[in-house]
Design a protein around this motif. Structure first.
Motif, PDB file in Angstrom:
ATOM      1  N   SER A  54       0.840  -1.193   0.000  1.00  0.00           N
ATOM      2  CA  SER A  54       0.000   0.000   0.000  1.00  0.00           C
ATOM      3  C   SER A  54       0.880   1.250   0.000  1.00  0.00           C
ATOM      4  O   SER A  54       1.974   1.264   0.574  1.00  0.00           O
ATOM      5  CB  SER A  54      -0.908   0.015   1.239  1.00  0.00           C
ATOM      6  N   ASP A 182      -6.949  -0.405   6.597  1.00  0.00           N
ATOM      7  CA  ASP A 182      -6.345  -0.817   5.328  1.00  0.00           C
ATOM      8  C   ASP A 182      -7.399  -0.691   4.239  1.00  0.00           C
ATOM      9  O   ASP A 182      -8.439  -1.368   4.283  1.00  0.00           O
ATOM     10  CB  ASP A 182      -5.842  -2.263   5.453  1.00  0.00           C
ATOM     11  N   SER A 184      -7.553  -1.792   1.405  1.00  0.00           N
ATOM     12  CA  SER A 184      -7.811  -3.013   0.624  1.00  0.00           C
ATOM     13  C   SER A 184      -8.915  -3.860   1.241  1.00  0.00           C
ATOM     14  O   SER A 184      -9.507  -4.702   0.563  1.00  0.00           O
ATOM     15  CB  SER A 184      -6.531  -3.843   0.499  1.00  0.00           C
ATOM     16  N   ASP A 187     -12.156  -3.739  -0.674  1.00  0.00           N
ATOM     17  CA  ASP A 187     -12.138  -4.168  -2.073  1.00  0.00           C
ATOM     18  C   ASP A 187     -12.739  -5.569  -2.185  1.00  0.00           C
ATOM     19  O   ASP A 187     -12.109  -6.570  -1.846  1.00  0.00           O
ATOM     20  CB  ASP A 187     -10.701  -4.167  -2.594  1.00  0.00           C
TER      21      ASP A 187
END
Length: 479
Positions: A54, A182, A184, A187
């Motif tokens: 990241s 985070d 992610s 996602d």
């Protein structure tokens, strides 16, 4: 929360350090805070793994360092390079890299147990994912409150495994904790996130007790896995070499298919290899049963290749190439070194390193009869050269000089491992990896050294009295 951490603390050896995997997210922030409250900051150490996946990874590292310092907790971090082998997801590659890094951090701190912040929702997600992937017992066993993987030195402890994510959120809110998110995790292209955001909420509506049911499934699978692991350990005793790096081909193929596949899976876990699909292992077993020519066996998996030689099977680096012998020699440029006491000489073209270790004069004459005076190594340039065919050396003090090909065959070195750098002192072949020192050359060099010792001592100073042992270490080895 504190009760769960207190129970885990009671399982720890008295006065041992409490190592905590600390990503900076909600889960690990709660675990670290609770551990400090129960065990005390002085007893805790936080380990952070910087994946670099990241753009915010540096900021997360700084946050974790600052928060641990504010709590009075020791902190250490490790950067990893997440490399994906064909067929391995980014999630799986990052997870494996994270666990390897945590093991290294534990080893550096002298601890053998690490606390992880996985909770009941994590376990439910993992069991569902493994079911959907058609995983076997090892996959369904998912997470255990305490587990040490086969071949690992560090035990993974999960004090929060019976705690819900909602409970962690409540604890963090009451304690006014700060954590990082985070990006992610939102996602839903990742399978775990899709389950978390779309499937689990629906399961909670229609099957409120699904987390407990999946936890029981994991526990049953774990118990069954321990039984099949015990069977595999018995088979390993009959089939494996002393160091566990090779298996007897005959002993393996003597087992029925299910037992042989179980042994292969257990052996791979012991070597630190990621799990292979049933199709891949079935193909490996078919080749082991059917292929008569050792050189005809090759099964690629996770950057490694399963090979066979003289009745033994083992894993080699997947890019190690095929037979390297007088019939298939690889040309490489000559590499030179003016040696001045270096402890290592890295040779990327051969994926390995020459290691020079000093031994005492007494050891050189007894425990290390092939040690070499340092002055000899300094007297002329060292050269690393590829084999050209026909080179000879003497490994036995009372034996004749023989070709490298014959010596490799005599020692059972597989043909694909014979592509090694030959170490020359000037024009004299001195050392061959996997074979050792050329005694013919060593005798001549020792005689020359004795003849000119005074001159060499004057030229090289104290190095004339130093003795060096040479070793070769491959870069790509199974852990």
């Amino acid at each position: 929360m504190l009760d769960a951490v207190g129970v885990a603390l009671g399982q720890e050896p008295a006065d041992s350090r409490i190592a905590i995997a600390y990503s900076g997210g909600l889960d690990s922030t709660v675990l670290l805070d609770a551990a400090v409250r129960v065990a005390g900051a002085a007893r805790c150490v936080a380990f952070h793994v910087h994946h670099g996946l990241s753009a915010n990874a540096d900021r997360w590292l700084a946050h974790c360092d600052q928060h641990a310092t504010a709590l009075g907790v020791s902190f250490a971090a490790r950067h990893v390079d997440v490399r994906r082998d064909p067929g391995v997801s980014l999630e799986a590659a990052a997870r494996e890299a994270r666990y390897r890094a945590l093991d290294v951090l534990c080893d550096s701190a002298g601890v053998r147990r690490i606390w992880l912040a996985q909770h009941a929702d994590d376990q439910a997600e993992t069991v569902l994912l493994q079911l959907l992937r058609g995983a076997g017992l090892a996959g369904l066993a998912a997470m255990a409150p305490e587990h040490r993987p086969v071949g690992a030195a560090v035990t993974r402890v999960r004090p929060l495994l019976h705690i819900l994510r909602a409970q962690l959120e409540d604890y963090a809110r009451v304690r006014d904790l700060h954590w990082i998110d985070d990006e992610s995790n939102a996602d839903t292209r990742f399978a775990r996130n899709a389950l978390r955001h779309h499937v689990l909420p629906q399961l909670a509506v229609h099957f409120p007790g699904f987390r407990d049911a999946l936890a029981r499934t994991a526990a049953h699978a774990g118990a069954a896995q321990r039984l099949v692991d015990e069977l595999a350990r018995l088979d390993m005793k009959a089939a494996a070499s002393e160091d566990g790096h090779t298996l007897s081909r005959d002993a393996l193929v003597a087992c029925d298919d299910e037992r042989a596949l179980n042994l292969l899976r257990y052996w791979m876990r012991a070597l630190g290899l990621p799990a292979a699909s049933t199709a891949r292992l079935t193909d490996a077993l078919r080749q082991l049963r059917d292929v008569r020519d050792d050189h005809g066996l090759r099964v690629d998996h996770a950057g490694q290749a399963l090979r066979s030689y003289r009745g033994q099977i083992y894993w080699e680096a997947g890019d190690s190439g095929d037979a390297a012998d007088e019939t298939a020699l690889t040309e490489r440029p000559v590499t030179a070194l003016k040696w001045r006491g270096e402890s290592v000489w890295r040779l990327p073209a051969w994926r390995g390193t020459f290691v020079f270790t000093e031994v005492t004069a007494g050891d050189a004459g007894a425990a290390h009869p092939t040690a070499i005076p340092a002055a000899l190594l300094m007297g002329q340039p060292l050269f690393a050269r590829a084999r050209s065919g026909g080179e000879r050396m003497r490994c036995d003090a009372h034996g004749p000089s023989r070709t490298l090909k014959n010596l490799f065959q005599q020692r059972g070195v597989p043909s694909w491992k014979r592509d090694v750098p030959l170490l020359f002192v000037g024009d004299v072949l001195l050392f061959v990896p996997l074979l050792g020192v050329n005694l013919t050359a060593l005798d001549a060099l020792h005689a020359d050294h004795a003849k000119h010792r005074t001159q060499r001592a004057n030229a090289a100073g104290a190095a004339a009295e130093r003795w060096i042992r040479i070793d070769w270490r491959e870069d790509l080895l199974i852990a």
